[in-house]
Design an enzyme around this catalytic site. Structure first.
Site, mmCIF file in Angstrom:
data_model
loop_
_atom_site.group_PDB
_atom_site.id
_atom_site.type_symbol
_atom_site.label_atom_id
_atom_site.label_comp_id
_atom_site.label_asym_id
_atom_site.label_seq_id
_atom_site.Cartn_x
_atom_site.Cartn_y
_atom_site.Cartn_z
ATOM 1 N N SER A 68 75.274 35.583 -21.571
ATOM 2 C CA SER A 68 74.486 35.748 -20.349
ATOM 3 C C SER A 68 75.134 34.988 -19.209
ATOM 4 O O SER A 68 75.819 33.977 -19.428
ATOM 5 C CB SER A 68 73.066 35.221 -20.559
ATOM 6 O OG SER A 68 72.363 35.107 -19.336
ATOM 7 N N TYR B 16 67.126 28.614 -23.019
ATOM 8 C CA TYR B 16 67.849 29.881 -23.169
ATOM 9 C C TYR B 16 69.293 29.735 -22.701
ATOM 10 O O TYR B 16 70.240 30.144 -23.392
ATOM 11 C CB TYR B 16 67.130 30.966 -22.367
ATOM 12 C CG TYR B 16 67.825 32.309 -22.350
ATOM 13 C CD1 TYR B 16 67.645 33.218 -23.381
ATOM 14 C CD2 TYR B 16 68.650 32.669 -21.279
ATOM 15 C CE1 TYR B 16 68.276 34.454 -23.359
ATOM 16 C CE2 TYR B 16 69.278 33.900 -21.249
ATOM 17 C CZ TYR B 16 69.095 34.789 -22.289
ATOM 18 O OH TYR B 16 69.723 36.012 -22.267
ATOM 19 N N PRO C 94 76.637 39.448 -19.051
ATOM 20 C CA PRO C 94 76.073 40.298 -18.000
ATOM 21 C C PRO C 94 75.237 39.489 -17.016
ATOM 22 O O PRO C 94 74.710 38.418 -17.334
ATOM 23 C CB PRO C 94 75.175 41.278 -18.776
ATOM 24 C CG PRO C 94 75.544 41.103 -20.225
ATOM 25 C CD PRO C 94 76.022 39.700 -20.345
ATOM 26 N N GLY C 95 75.102 40.052 -15.812
ATOM 27 C CA GLY C 95 74.165 39.507 -14.846
ATOM 28 C C GLY C 95 72.791 40.123 -15.079
ATOM 29 O O GLY C 95 72.331 40.180 -16.220
#
Length: 229
Positions: A124, A137, A167-168
């Site tokens: 992420s 997270y 990913p964004g």
């Protein structure tokens, strides 16, 4: 026969990856509670609990090789660190790290037999840059990046590569749950003024699976439209 293992196959990104690979290989998929939309040999696993390595070994005992492990499960946790119960921390750790490491340990001998084994982990943007109200997270995603870089060095003398994709903001269930106002505010923050399409992540996975990426290892591919670069 080419054989891919997709863990987290029913989420937005996992489902897109599954769709892109369907019909091109034998797919083994894993999810907690949903059945995949696409054909595969599917197993239900609760990754938020400590996995029994022998149970995972038993699942794969009758196959000789695996060509890729694609790891894309995730569970959002949006709250301040001081308010986060340790049980939720444990669940995040199990999903992002312990279960991942268990799968890798079990599958490494089979990945070595592939001749072009791939480990691809969907991380992420928050593992790269941190995120307020998502400290736990983000911490787990950051730990995944350290694992990717370290394991890539360990396996550099083999034919196995280890890479991540960060990913964004990806269009899908999580973004659609936001109010129209929140979505509009978020889009204003994005340089391209749009969310990342799930298929864009799939194309990155396809590249990392290809023979042309055999020298790419230990990398984290950013797919964020220029956000936080």
């Amino acid at each position: 026969m080419t054989r891919h293992i997709i863990v987290g196959s029913t989420g937005d990104i996992g489902s897109a990856i599954h769709a892109g690979l369907e019909g091109k290989a034998e797919i083994w998929s894993f999810s907690r509670s949903q059945t995949p939309d696409y054909d595969s040999i599917h197993h239900f696993l609760d990754l938020s609990e400590p996995l029994d390595a022998s149970a995972v070994e038993n699942i794969f005992k009758d196959i000789d090789h695996v060509d890729s492990l694609i790891w894309c499960p995730g569970e959002t946790l949006f709250e301040m660190l001081e308010d986060t119960p340790l049980e939720k921390v444990d669940a995040q750790y199990n999903i992002s790290l312990r279960s991942l490491i268990t799968f890798i340990k079990v599958l490494l001998p089979k990945l070595r037999k592939s001749g072009c084994g791939r480990i691809i982990i969907i991380t992420s943007i928050w593992g790269r840059h941190g995120a307020s109200f998502e400290s736990v997270y983000a911490a787990m995603k950051g730990a995944q990046e350290a694992l990717i870089k370290s394991l890539a060095k360990e396996l550099a003398g083999t034919t196995i590569t280890v890479n991540g994709i960060a990913p964004g903001v990806v269009e899908g269930k999580m973004t659609s749950e936001l109010s129209q106002e929140d979505q509009a505010f978020l889009i204003q923050e994005l340089p391209q003024s749009r969310f990342v399409a799930r298929e864009e992540v799939m194309h990155a996975v396809a590249y990392l699976l290809s023979p042309g990426a055999r020298s790419v290892t230990g990398e984290i591919m950013n797919i964020n439209g220029g956000w936080y670069t």
